[in-house]
Motif scaffolding. Structure first.
Motif, PDB file in Angstrom:
ATOM      1  N   GLY A 156       0.804  -1.230   0.000  1.00  0.00           N
ATOM      2  CA  GLY A 156       0.000   0.000   0.000  1.00  0.00           C
ATOM      3  C   GLY A 156       0.830   1.270   0.000  1.00  0.00           C
ATOM      4  N   THR A 157       2.159   1.149  -0.013  1.00  0.00           N
ATOM      5  CA  THR A 157       2.996   2.357   0.031  1.00  0.00           C
ATOM      6  C   THR A 157       3.302   2.927  -1.354  1.00  0.00           C
ATOM      7  OG1 THR A 157       4.905   0.903   0.129  1.00  0.00           O
ATOM      8  CG2 THR A 157       4.161   1.827   2.226  1.00  0.00           C
ATOM      9  N   GLY A 179       2.202   2.877  -5.927  1.00  0.00           N
ATOM     10  CA  GLY A 179       1.520   2.387  -7.125  1.00  0.00           C
ATOM     11  C   GLY A 179       0.063   1.984  -6.928  1.00  0.00           C
ATOM     12  N   SER A 191       8.747 -10.265   2.050  1.00  0.00           N
ATOM     13  CA  SER A 191       9.376 -11.431   1.404  1.00  0.00           C
ATOM     14  C   SER A 191       9.648 -12.518   2.440  1.00  0.00           C
ATOM     15  CB  SER A 191      10.681 -11.031   0.701  1.00  0.00           C
ATOM     16  OG  SER A 191      11.681 -10.721   1.661  1.00  0.00           O
ATOM     17  N   ILE A 230       7.733  -7.047  -6.852  1.00  0.00           N
ATOM     18  CA  ILE A 230       8.966  -6.432  -7.344  1.00  0.00           C
ATOM     19  C   ILE A 230       9.183  -6.897  -8.777  1.00  0.00           C
ATOM     20  CG2 ILE A 230      10.322  -5.935  -5.257  1.00  0.00           C
ATOM     21  CD1 ILE A 230      11.485  -8.719  -5.339  1.00  0.00           C
ATOM     22  N   VAL A 235      -3.433  -8.689  -6.919  1.00  0.00           N
ATOM     23  CA  VAL A 235      -3.138  -7.890  -8.108  1.00  0.00           C
ATOM     24  C   VAL A 235      -1.912  -8.496  -8.779  1.00  0.00           C
ATOM     25  CG1 VAL A 235      -2.602  -5.589  -8.990  1.00  0.00           C
ATOM     26  CG2 VAL A 235      -4.002  -5.824  -6.915  1.00  0.00           C
ATOM     27  N   MET A 236      -2.119  -9.163  -9.899  1.00  0.00           N
ATOM     28  CA  MET A 236      -0.969  -9.752 -10.598  1.00  0.00           C
ATOM     29  C   MET A 236      -1.257  -9.793 -12.096  1.00  0.00           C
ATOM     30  SD  MET A 236       1.061 -13.319 -10.123  1.00  0.00           S
ATOM     31  CE  MET A 236       1.384 -13.286  -8.410  1.00  0.00           C
ATOM     32  N   TYR A 254      -5.879  -8.639 -13.360  1.00  0.00           N
ATOM     33  CA  TYR A 254      -4.877  -8.044 -14.247  1.00  0.00           C
ATOM     34  C   TYR A 254      -5.154  -6.550 -14.223  1.00  0.00           C
ATOM     35  CZ  TYR A 254      -2.573  -6.422 -18.458  1.00  0.00           C
ATOM     36  OH  TYR A 254      -1.780  -5.723 -19.332  1.00  0.00           O
ATOM     37  N   PRO A 255      -4.195  -5.728 -13.725  1.00  0.00           N
ATOM     38  CA  PRO A 255      -4.502  -4.297 -13.593  1.00  0.00           C
ATOM     39  C   PRO A 255      -4.320  -3.510 -14.894  1.00  0.00           C
ATOM     40  CG  PRO A 255      -2.314  -4.747 -12.730  1.00  0.00           C
ATOM     41  CD  PRO A 255      -2.872  -6.074 -13.164  1.00  0.00           C
ATOM     42  N   GLY A 277      -1.745  -1.871 -17.962  1.00  0.00           N
ATOM     43  CA  GLY A 277      -0.521  -1.074 -17.844  1.00  0.00           C
ATOM     44  C   GLY A 277      -0.809   0.126 -16.954  1.00  0.00           C
ATOM     45  N   ILE A 293       7.187   0.619 -10.639  1.00  0.00           N
ATOM     46  CA  ILE A 293       7.614  -0.784 -10.525  1.00  0.00           C
ATOM     47  C   ILE A 293       8.828  -1.119 -11.397  1.00  0.00           C
ATOM     48  CG2 ILE A 293       6.001  -1.738 -12.271  1.00  0.00           C
ATOM     49  CD1 ILE A 293       5.928  -4.036  -9.744  1.00  0.00           C
TER      50      ILE A 293
HETATM   51  N1  LIG Z   1       2.192  -1.415 -12.883  1.00  0.00           N
HETATM   52  C1  LIG Z   1       1.780  -2.230 -13.835  1.00  0.00           C
HETATM   53  O1  LIG Z   1       1.638  -1.843 -15.007  1.00  0.00           O
HETATM   54  C2  LIG Z   1       1.464  -3.666 -13.504  1.00  0.00           C
HETATM   55  C3  LIG Z   1       0.992  -4.496 -14.545  1.00  0.00           C
HETATM   56  C4  LIG Z   1       0.687  -5.823 -14.253  1.00  0.00           C
HETATM   57  C5  LIG Z   1       0.854  -6.312 -12.968  1.00  0.00           C
HETATM   58  N2  LIG Z   1       1.334  -5.485 -11.988  1.00  0.00           N
HETATM   59  C6  LIG Z   1       1.526  -6.064 -10.643  1.00  0.00           C
HETATM   60  O2  LIG Z   1       0.852  -5.284  -9.684  1.00  0.00           O
HETATM   61  C7  LIG Z   1       1.544  -5.337  -8.419  1.00  0.00           C
HETATM   62  C8  LIG Z   1       1.754  -3.925  -7.900  1.00  0.00           C
HETATM   63  O3  LIG Z   1       2.553  -3.230  -8.837  1.00  0.00           O
HETATM   64  P1  LIG Z   1       2.808  -1.651  -8.791  1.00  0.00           P
HETATM   65  O4  LIG Z   1       2.992  -1.249 -10.201  1.00  0.00           O
HETATM   66  O5  LIG Z   1       1.823  -0.978  -7.949  1.00  0.00           O
HETATM   67  O6  LIG Z   1       4.240  -1.630  -8.084  1.00  0.00           O
HETATM   68  P2  LIG Z   1       4.963  -0.547  -7.132  1.00  0.00           P
HETATM   69  O7  LIG Z   1       4.418   0.812  -7.369  1.00  0.00           O
HETATM   70  O8  LIG Z   1       6.419  -0.760  -7.300  1.00  0.00           O
HETATM   71  O9  LIG Z   1       4.506  -1.038  -5.675  1.00  0.00           O
HETATM   72  C9  LIG Z   1       4.978  -2.230  -5.144  1.00  0.00           C
HETATM   73  C10 LIG Z   1       4.620  -2.307  -3.679  1.00  0.00           C
HETATM   74  O10 LIG Z   1       5.146  -3.548  -3.178  1.00  0.00           O
HETATM   75  C11 LIG Z   1       5.807  -3.276  -1.944  1.00  0.00           C
HETATM   76  N3  LIG Z   1       6.896  -4.239  -1.740  1.00  0.00           N
HETATM   77  C12 LIG Z   1       7.784  -4.719  -2.641  1.00  0.00           C
HETATM   78  N4  LIG Z   1       8.658  -5.548  -2.031  1.00  0.00           N
HETATM   79  C13 LIG Z   1       8.305  -5.587  -0.709  1.00  0.00           C
HETATM   80  C14 LIG Z   1       8.816  -6.251   0.437  1.00  0.00           C
HETATM   81  N5  LIG Z   1       9.892  -7.074   0.369  1.00  0.00           N
HETATM   82  N6  LIG Z   1       8.217  -6.047   1.609  1.00  0.00           N
HETATM   83  C15 LIG Z   1       7.150  -5.215   1.724  1.00  0.00           C
HETATM   84  N7  LIG Z   1       6.608  -4.576   0.674  1.00  0.00           N
HETATM   85  C16 LIG Z   1       7.185  -4.748  -0.529  1.00  0.00           C
HETATM   86  C17 LIG Z   1       6.347  -1.859  -2.072  1.00  0.00           C
HETATM   87  O11 LIG Z   1       6.483  -1.322  -0.783  1.00  0.00           O
HETATM   88  P3  LIG Z   1       7.859  -0.712  -0.164  1.00  0.00           P
HETATM   89  O12 LIG Z   1       8.574  -0.051  -1.276  1.00  0.00           O
HETATM   90  O13 LIG Z   1       7.348   0.206   0.908  1.00  0.00           O
HETATM   91  O14 LIG Z   1       8.563  -1.886   0.404  1.00  0.00           O
HETATM   92  C18 LIG Z   1       5.207  -1.193  -2.835  1.00  0.00           C
HETATM   93  O15 LIG Z   1       4.241  -0.730  -1.930  1.00  0.00           O
HETATM   94  C19 LIG Z   1       2.839  -6.089  -8.693  1.00  0.00           C
HETATM   95  O16 LIG Z   1       2.699  -7.425  -8.277  1.00  0.00           O
HETATM   96  C20 LIG Z   1       2.978  -6.031 -10.202  1.00  0.00           C
HETATM   97  O17 LIG Z   1       3.695  -7.130 -10.734  1.00  0.00           O
HETATM   98  C21 LIG Z   1       1.635  -4.178 -12.215  1.00  0.00           C
END
Ligand SMILES: NC(=O)c1ccc[n+]([C@@H]2O[C@H](COP(=O)([O-])OP(=O)(O)OC[C@H]3O[C@@H](n4cnc5c(N)ncnc54)[C@H](OP(=O)(O)O)[C@@H]3O)[C@@H](O)[C@H]2O)c1
Length: 306
Positions: free
Chosen positions: A40-41, A43, A90, A114, A161-162, A218-219, A221, A226
């Motif tokens: 929640g911190t 994206g 993790s 990640i 969300v994946m 599936y969210p 793009g 990320i």
């Molecule tokens: N963005 C896209 O276009 C997209 C498309 C398809 C799927 N997705 C999926 O959607 C999900 C969210 O993506 P996003 O784009 O929102 O990513 P993001 O903005 O990078 O956010 C990722 C979140 O995961 C947390 N996180 C990562 N490693 C962690 C750890 N070891 N411990 C605790 N928290 C952790 C981060 O928190 P901290 O930094 O505070 O640790 C952050 O809040 C991911 O699984 C991604 O694969 C995203």
């Protein structure tokens, strides 16, 4: 005709329509929701946390991640009912520890993830870090919070969300389910997506979970940070895409994800970037579901290697 502008304006009106409907449903909910957001911190998770706060001002919203300064900024918007739990998601031991601090949950969002292209990188619990954050740790989170989700007066909702569109069950490596013998990024990505498709079906098939819905999304793009950990030659196309207005904002994505949650009444469901059902999703057989569940329980029971 400017096709891109047309698509953008259709997207805007779609977002406005679902946001209006989300407000109508959420603002009248009594008692107010308890929402817990892994990842929640930043994206998508951040967007969903703030959207719940906007639609349901009395909601209790807990965000979980590692970044304290990002959390502080979000807490300032969440107000007195906001809460931050700092944890490394993790690590299974951390997840067991922090889930004990949670006393109520109606909606559990699992958006922690990640993106890097390094090979298998074991945590101290000997689980690949990407899989630990995006799959195993998420399922452990659900497992630990199931008693609270089952007793939700609104009906518990869990959102992974994946990528609910790309998992290929026929490509699962059944003789190396944790990919400890033959790791490849393609297989790792596929296992995460396909296992999530299967685990939501397993959880929904258990009679004691009849009051809980399990959703894999599936969210689409989404313009989030990320990709920041990728090498520059991979980051650059993403930056150009984003600068040209590609994808949607986390706020827009959040409305579609909440729309998908509200549209799921019972059981399991795979949703797309608009929060609508992914068509033609195969229902898997019981034996396969059990195999994935048992494998997941074995991996999530691991503790740190000394
Ligand atoms: N963005 C896209 O276009 C997209 C498309 C398809 C799927 N997705 C999926 O959607 C999900 C969210 O993506 P996003 O784009 O929102 O990513 P993001 O903005 O990078 O956010 C990722 C979140 O995961 C947390 N996180 C990562 N490693 C962690 C750890 N070891 N411990 C605790 N928290 C952790 C981060 O928190 P901290 O930094 O505070 O640790 C952050 O809040 C991911 O699984 C991604 O694969 C995203």
């Amino acid at each position: 005709m400017d096709v891109r502008r047309n698509t953008k304006s259709t997207m805007k009106s779609d977002v406005n329509a679902v946001a209006t409907s989300n407000t109508q449903i959420l603002s009248s909910l009594k008692p107010p929701l308890h929402v817990v957001v892994g990842g929640g911190t930043s994206g998508i998770g951040r967007g969903i946390a703030l959207a719940y706060r906007k639609h349901c001002p009395d909601a209790h919203v807990t965000i979980i991640g590692r970044n304290q300064s990002a959390a502080d900024e979000i807490l300032s918007q969440l107000g007195p009912n906001g809460n931050f739990i700092r944890a490394d998601l993790s690590l299974m031991s951390e997840i067991r520890r922090i889930t004990k601090e949670i006393n109520a949950v109606d909606v559990l969002i699992l958006s922690q993830g990640i993106l890097n292209f390094t090979g298998r990188t074991p945590t101290t619990e000997n689980i690949d870090d990407k899989a630990a954050v995006a799959y195993y740790g998420r399922v452990l989170f659900v497992k630990e919070l199931l008693p609270l989700l089952r007793s939700s007066s609104h009906g518990g909702k869990v959102l992974f969300v994946m990528n609910s569109k790309r998992g290929n069950v026929s490509k699962i490596k059944w003789n190396d389910m944790a990919l400890e013998k033959n790791y490849s990024l393609m297989a790792a990505f596929n296992h995460g997506m396909a296992y999530t498709d299967l685990v939501i079906q397993y959880l929904a098939s258990q009679s004691e979970n009849a009051n809980v819905s399990f959703i894999h999304a599936y969210p689409g793009g989404v313009r989030t940070p990320i990709g920041n950990g990728l090498p520059f030659y991979l980051r650059l196309p993403a930056k150009v895409w984003s600068a040209l207005g590609g994808g949607v904002s986390p706020e827009e994505c959040a409305e579609f994800m909440i729309h998908g949650i509200l549209g799921t009444k019972t059981g399991w469901r795979c949703i797309d970037e608009k929060g609508e059902t992914v068509p033609n999703k195969e229902v898997s057989d019981e034996e396969m579901l059990k195999k994935v569940w048992e494998h997941t329980c074995e991996i999530t029971s691991r503790t740190a290697q000394l």
